[in-house]
Structures are given as structure tokens and as C-alpha cells.
Design a protein around this motif. Structure first.
Motif, PDB file in Angstrom:
ATOM      1  N   LEU A   1       2.381  -4.346   2.105  1.00  0.00           N
ATOM      2  CA  LEU A   1       2.695  -3.233   2.988  1.00  0.00           C
ATOM      3  C   LEU A   1       2.424  -1.899   2.303  1.00  0.00           C
ATOM      4  CD1 LEU A   1       3.889  -2.507   5.795  1.00  0.00           C
ATOM      5  CD2 LEU A   1       6.133  -2.390   4.684  1.00  0.00           C
ATOM      6  N   ALA A   2       2.736  -1.825   1.005  1.00  0.00           N
ATOM      7  CA  ALA A   2       2.495  -0.580   0.275  1.00  0.00           C
ATOM      8  C   ALA A   2       1.011  -0.248   0.228  1.00  0.00           C
ATOM      9  CB  ALA A   2       3.066  -0.695  -1.136  1.00  0.00           C
ATOM     10  N   GLU A   3       0.186  -1.255   0.051  1.00  0.00           N
ATOM     11  CA  GLU A   3      -1.267  -1.030   0.023  1.00  0.00           C
ATOM     12  C   GLU A   3      -1.766  -0.575   1.390  1.00  0.00           C
ATOM     13  OE1 GLU A   3      -5.373  -3.486  -1.156  1.00  0.00           O
ATOM     14  OE2 GLU A   3      -3.389  -4.431  -1.371  1.00  0.00           O
ATOM     15  N   ALA A   4      -1.219  -1.159   2.454  1.00  0.00           N
ATOM     16  CA  ALA A   4      -1.603  -0.742   3.808  1.00  0.00           C
ATOM     17  C   ALA A   4      -1.231   0.709   4.043  1.00  0.00           C
ATOM     18  CB  ALA A   4      -0.944  -1.633   4.846  1.00  0.00           C
ATOM     19  N   GLY A   5      -0.016   1.117   3.631  1.00  0.00           N
ATOM     20  CA  GLY A   5       0.397   2.503   3.804  1.00  0.00           C
ATOM     21  C   GLY A   5      -0.471   3.466   3.035  1.00  0.00           C
ATOM     22  N   ALA A   6      -0.893   3.050   1.829  1.00  0.00           N
ATOM     23  CA  ALA A   6      -1.740   3.922   1.016  1.00  0.00           C
ATOM     24  C   ALA A   6      -3.120   4.099   1.637  1.00  0.00           C
ATOM     25  CB  ALA A   6      -1.854   3.354  -0.396  1.00  0.00           C
ATOM     26  N   GLN A   7      -3.680   3.038   2.206  1.00  0.00           N
ATOM     27  CA  GLN A   7      -5.026   3.129   2.766  1.00  0.00           C
ATOM     28  C   GLN A   7      -5.041   3.807   4.138  1.00  0.00           C
ATOM     29  OE1 GLN A   7      -7.615  -0.227   2.647  1.00  0.00           O
ATOM     30  NE2 GLN A   7      -6.848  -0.983   0.667  1.00  0.00           N
TER      31      GLN A   7
ATOM     32  N   GLY B   1      -1.115   3.844  13.617  1.00  0.00           N
ATOM     33  CA  GLY B   1      -1.017   2.953  12.468  1.00  0.00           C
ATOM     34  C   GLY B   1       0.002   3.432  11.459  1.00  0.00           C
ATOM     35  N   ALA B   2       0.019   4.738  11.182  1.00  0.00           N
ATOM     36  CA  ALA B   2       0.994   5.284  10.246  1.00  0.00           C
ATOM     37  C   ALA B   2       2.411   5.114  10.771  1.00  0.00           C
ATOM     38  CB  ALA B   2       0.696   6.760   9.995  1.00  0.00           C
ATOM     39  N   ALA B   3       2.606   5.214  12.079  1.00  0.00           N
ATOM     40  CA  ALA B   3       3.940   5.043  12.652  1.00  0.00           C
ATOM     41  C   ALA B   3       4.424   3.606  12.499  1.00  0.00           C
ATOM     42  CB  ALA B   3       3.929   5.438  14.123  1.00  0.00           C
ATOM     43  N   LEU B   4       3.543   2.639  12.698  1.00  0.00           N
ATOM     44  CA  LEU B   4       3.928   1.239  12.562  1.00  0.00           C
ATOM     45  C   LEU B   4       4.275   0.900  11.109  1.00  0.00           C
ATOM     46  CD1 LEU B   4       1.245  -0.369  14.908  1.00  0.00           C
ATOM     47  CD2 LEU B   4       3.702  -0.251  15.331  1.00  0.00           C
ATOM     48  N   VAL B   5       3.387   1.269  10.200  1.00  0.00           N
ATOM     49  CA  VAL B   5       3.646   0.999   8.785  1.00  0.00           C
ATOM     50  C   VAL B   5       4.877   1.761   8.319  1.00  0.00           C
ATOM     51  CG1 VAL B   5       2.714   1.223   6.444  1.00  0.00           C
ATOM     52  CG2 VAL B   5       1.234   0.473   8.318  1.00  0.00           C
ATOM     53  N   GLY B   6       5.007   3.022   8.741  1.00  0.00           N
ATOM     54  CA  GLY B   6       6.150   3.827   8.337  1.00  0.00           C
ATOM     55  C   GLY B   6       7.471   3.272   8.846  1.00  0.00           C
ATOM     56  N   ALA B   7       7.475   2.708  10.077  1.00  0.00           N
ATOM     57  CA  ALA B   7       8.711   2.131  10.607  1.00  0.00           C
ATOM     58  C   ALA B   7       9.162   0.958   9.753  1.00  0.00           C
ATOM     59  CB  ALA B   7       8.496   1.698  12.049  1.00  0.00           C
TER      60      ALA B   7
ATOM     61  N   ARG C   1       6.868 -13.209  -1.454  1.00  0.00           N
ATOM     62  CA  ARG C   1       6.250 -13.103  -2.763  1.00  0.00           C
ATOM     63  C   ARG C   1       7.203 -12.545  -3.803  1.00  0.00           C
ATOM     64  NH1 ARG C   1       2.453  -9.605  -1.609  1.00  0.00           N
ATOM     65  NH2 ARG C   1       0.949 -11.187  -0.941  1.00  0.00           N
ATOM     66  N   SER C   2       7.895 -11.463  -3.464  1.00  0.00           N
ATOM     67  CA  SER C   2       8.637 -10.733  -4.479  1.00  0.00           C
ATOM     68  C   SER C   2      10.140 -10.710  -4.263  1.00  0.00           C
ATOM     69  CB  SER C   2       8.133  -9.284  -4.537  1.00  0.00           C
ATOM     70  OG  SER C   2       6.740  -9.254  -4.775  1.00  0.00           O
ATOM     71  N   GLY C   3      10.591 -10.878  -3.051  1.00  0.00           N
ATOM     72  CA  GLY C   3      12.007 -10.663  -2.756  1.00  0.00           C
ATOM     73  C   GLY C   3      12.217  -9.247  -2.278  1.00  0.00           C
ATOM     74  N   ALA C   4      13.100  -9.065  -1.311  1.00  0.00           N
ATOM     75  CA  ALA C   4      13.270  -7.764  -0.675  1.00  0.00           C
ATOM     76  C   ALA C   4      13.675  -6.694  -1.660  1.00  0.00           C
ATOM     77  CB  ALA C   4      14.314  -7.862   0.444  1.00  0.00           C
ATOM     78  N   GLY C   5      14.393  -7.051  -2.730  1.00  0.00           N
ATOM     79  CA  GLY C   5      14.873  -6.046  -3.657  1.00  0.00           C
ATOM     80  C   GLY C   5      13.783  -5.426  -4.494  1.00  0.00           C
ATOM     81  N   ARG C   6      12.637  -6.081  -4.632  1.00  0.00           N
ATOM     82  CA  ARG C   6      11.587  -5.557  -5.495  1.00  0.00           C
ATOM     83  C   ARG C   6      10.340  -5.147  -4.728  1.00  0.00           C
ATOM     84  NH1 ARG C   6      12.905 -10.262  -8.294  1.00  0.00           N
ATOM     85  NH2 ARG C   6      10.883 -11.162  -7.829  1.00  0.00           N
ATOM     86  N   ILE C   7      10.439  -5.045  -3.392  1.00  0.00           N
ATOM     87  CA  ILE C   7       9.291  -4.619  -2.593  1.00  0.00           C
ATOM     88  C   ILE C   7       9.048  -3.132  -2.803  1.00  0.00           C
ATOM     89  CG2 ILE C   7       8.414  -4.334  -0.238  1.00  0.00           C
ATOM     90  CD1 ILE C   7       9.850  -6.812   0.536  1.00  0.00           C
ATOM     91  N   GLN C   8       7.790  -2.762  -2.999  1.00  0.00           N
ATOM     92  CA  GLN C   8       7.455  -1.346  -3.129  1.00  0.00           C
ATOM     93  C   GLN C   8       7.505  -0.705  -1.754  1.00  0.00           C
ATOM     94  OE1 GLN C   8       3.684  -0.937  -5.035  1.00  0.00           O
ATOM     95  NE2 GLN C   8       4.301  -2.068  -6.872  1.00  0.00           N
ATOM     96  N   THR C   9       8.274   0.323  -1.624  1.00  0.00           N
ATOM     97  CA  THR C   9       8.412   1.009  -0.330  1.00  0.00           C
ATOM     98  C   THR C   9       8.180   2.484  -0.548  1.00  0.00           C
ATOM     99  OG1 THR C   9      10.780   1.200  -0.685  1.00  0.00           O
ATOM    100  CG2 THR C   9      10.014  -0.684   0.594  1.00  0.00           C
ATOM    101  N   PRO C  10       6.926   2.910  -0.618  1.00  0.00           N
ATOM    102  CA  PRO C  10       6.636   4.326  -0.793  1.00  0.00           C
ATOM    103  C   PRO C  10       7.123   5.121   0.388  1.00  0.00           C
ATOM    104  CG  PRO C  10       4.634   3.141  -0.204  1.00  0.00           C
ATOM    105  CD  PRO C  10       5.695   2.116  -0.453  1.00  0.00           C
ATOM    106  N   SER C  11       7.277   6.405   0.172  1.00  0.00           N
ATOM    107  CA  SER C  11       7.768   7.268   1.241  1.00  0.00           C
ATOM    108  C   SER C  11       6.816   7.245   2.415  1.00  0.00           C
ATOM    109  CB  SER C  11       7.914   8.714   0.730  1.00  0.00           C
ATOM    110  OG  SER C  11       6.665   9.193   0.293  1.00  0.00           O
ATOM    111  N   ARG C  12       7.394   7.348   3.599  1.00  0.00           N
ATOM    112  CA  ARG C  12       6.618   7.263   4.826  1.00  0.00           C
ATOM    113  C   ARG C  12       5.677   8.447   4.936  1.00  0.00           C
ATOM    114  NH1 ARG C  12       9.080   6.430  10.881  1.00  0.00           N
ATOM    115  NH2 ARG C  12       7.157   6.705  12.047  1.00  0.00           N
ATOM    116  N   PRO C  13       4.373   8.216   5.227  1.00  0.00           N
ATOM    117  CA  PRO C  13       3.438   9.327   5.357  1.00  0.00           C
ATOM    118  C   PRO C  13       3.781  10.201   6.543  1.00  0.00           C
ATOM    119  CG  PRO C  13       2.409   7.291   6.106  1.00  0.00           C
ATOM    120  CD  PRO C  13       3.723   6.903   5.473  1.00  0.00           C
ATOM    121  N   ARG C  14       3.639  11.481   6.359  1.00  0.00           N
ATOM    122  CA  ARG C  14       3.897  12.420   7.451  1.00  0.00           C
ATOM    123  C   ARG C  14       2.599  12.626   8.241  1.00  0.00           C
ATOM    124  NH1 ARG C  14       8.604  15.152   7.129  1.00  0.00           N
ATOM    125  NH2 ARG C  14       9.783  14.936   5.180  1.00  0.00           N
TER     126      ARG C  14
END
Length: 266
Positions: free
Chosen positions: A93-99, A107-113, A250-263
């Protein structure tokens, strides 16, 4: 025998002249010399003129909506296909948000949600089923909002398509009423008295159909296009949910990278 060889209208005029010699100049003066659409509009009653102007404005709105909405839909579908390709291709998900970034608002709204819910549920890492349910709820509301935003502007087409024939019919009835009033004032059923009002009435009907038929066709076209666009958004939403599930597995919810939502601007 001379009357039989003369054309039909001349026969009637000759008979009328024999009965009332002074009526021939009056009938000739009443005969309309120009029944072009423009001359019928100029000679129409003010109510019929307002009806025609309103229908003409509705037709302009219809074609303007066609142009503007076609451009908007074409761009939105092209961007959404690119976003769907990104969501399908990336591994997290983090890679999708970055790209995706801010290139596409939907798309940004879906990933950001999804990222927002992961961040808000960071202290409930063990309840993965509940987390997925909350993310699905967010994505469904985002999909609905995207669909409503894309449908804006098409309601006027449905309104024009449904009401324009009846508005034209109102002009028709008013024109026919004027024809009967003209008959009453002239005390004659001569075609020269009746024709202008009937012509105005038929012109109002024609303009109503010209406004209504394209509006209905264009509305149905946009309904199909928007449905296809919503399907693309739904596919993107499903792809985002798969990324979330993949990250959780893959990682467990506690270690998922969740970058800030793009504006997203606008």
C-alpha cells in the motif's frame, strides 16, 4: 367550365369574389407571405416566443454539457486506468501511495482512506478482521462520493429530456388558442387567419423535440460511461483492499508502513 379548369384555391377565391367582391383584397392581405422559422418566431405571441427561447437555451445547455462532460469523463477514465495499473502492479500500500501521489484524485482518495484507517487503528493491530471491515466501509463511501461527483451535471439532461416536450406542447396549445381567437375576431375560417397561429404552434413543438431528443440520448450515453467509470473505481478499490490484506499477511498490522495521506488539490 372556367371554374373547373382553374386551380383549387383560385376556384374558392373566384366563388368568394362572386359572393363578396370586396373580400378578395382582404383575403390577399391576410395571406402570409413568409412562413420561414425566423419569421414565424418574430410574428409569434410573446408567450410562444418565451417558450421558444427557453427551449433554445435548454438545447444550448445540452450540447455544452455534452462537450464539458465528455472531456471530464475521458480524462478521468484515462487516469483511473493508470491508477488501476499501478495498484495491480505494486506489492504494498505504501508503494501504491508513493507512485499515485496526487496525480489522480480518485486513486489518491482510495489509497488515502486505507492509509488513514491503518494509522487510526494502529493500537488495534490484533483485530485484523475488524480492521479490514473498517477499511472496506471507508472505501465504499469513497467510491460513492466519486460516483456522485462524476454524475454532477447529468441531472439537467434528464430534466430537459423529460420536460422539453411538455413545454413545447404548452407553446402549441397557446398558438392554437391564438388561432381560434383570430378566427373569432375575423369572423372567418379562412386559412390566412388560421395558418400563422398553427405554424407558430408547430414550430414550438418542433423546438421542444429538438431540445428533448438529444438530451435523452446524451443522458443515456453518459449513464453508460459513468457506469463504466464506476466499475474502474470499484476495481481500484478492490486492488487497494488486496494490498492491505497482503500487507497484513506479510508483516502484521503493527509494522505496516503508513505514510501520510497525500493532499489532493481541489
Amino acid at each position: 367550365m372556367l371554374l373547373i379548369a382553374t386551380p383549387g384555391f383560385a376556384v374558392g377565391q373566384t366563388v368568394a369574389a362572386q359572393a363578396h367582391p370586396s373580400s378578395v383584397p382582404m383575403m390577399n392581405a391576410l395571406l402570409p407571405h413568409d412562413l420561414s422559422p425566423w419569421s414565424m418566431f418574430l410574428s409569434a405571441d410573446w408567450v410562444v416566443k418565451l417558450v421558444m427561447i427557453g427551449l433554445a437555451c435548454a438545447s444550448v445547455v445540452t450540447w455544452t454539457t455534452l462537450l464539458a462532460k465528455s472531456i471530464e469523463l475521458t480524462r478521468a477514465v484515462r487516469r483511473q486506468r493508470l491508477v488501476l495499473a499501478v495498484v495491480t502492479r505494486v506489492r504494498s500500500l505504501a508503494e501504491a501511495g508513493a507512485q499515485i501521489g496526487t496525480q489522480d484524485a480518485a486513486g489518491a482518495a482510495l489509497v488515502g482512506a486505507a492509509q488513514d484507517e491503518l494509522r487510526l487503528s494502529a493500537d488495534a493491530a490484533d483485530d485484523r478482521d475488524g480492521l479490514k471491515e473498517r477499511i472496506v466501509s471507508h472505501l465504499e463511501r469513497v467510491e460513492a462520493a466519486i460516483g456522485r461527483r462524476m454524475s454532477k451535471g447529468t441531472g439537467v439532461l434528464a430534466t430537459i429530456g423529460a420536460t422539453a416536450p411538455f413545454v413545447g406542447l404548452f407553446g402549441t396549445v397557446w398558438g392554437i388558442m391564438n388561432s381560434f381567437i383570430g378566427i373569432s375576431k375575423a369572423q372567418t375560417t379562412n386559412l390566412a387567419v388560421v395558418a400563422p397561429g398553427i405554424a407558430e404552434a408547430l414550430l414550438a413543438t418542433a423546438i421542444g423535440l429538438v431540445a428533448a431528443i438529444p438530451a435523452v440520448v446524451i443522458y443515456n450515453h453518459f449513464a453508460r460511461q459513468i457506469t463504466a467509470y464506476k466499475a474502474l473505481v470499484a476495481d481500484t478499490s478492490a486492488g487497494v483492499l488486496r494490498l492491505v490484506s497482503r500487507d497484513l499477511s506479510r508483516s502484521g498490522a503493527g509494522r505496516i508502513q503508513t505514510p501520510s495521506r497525500p493532499r489532493v488539490a481541489g
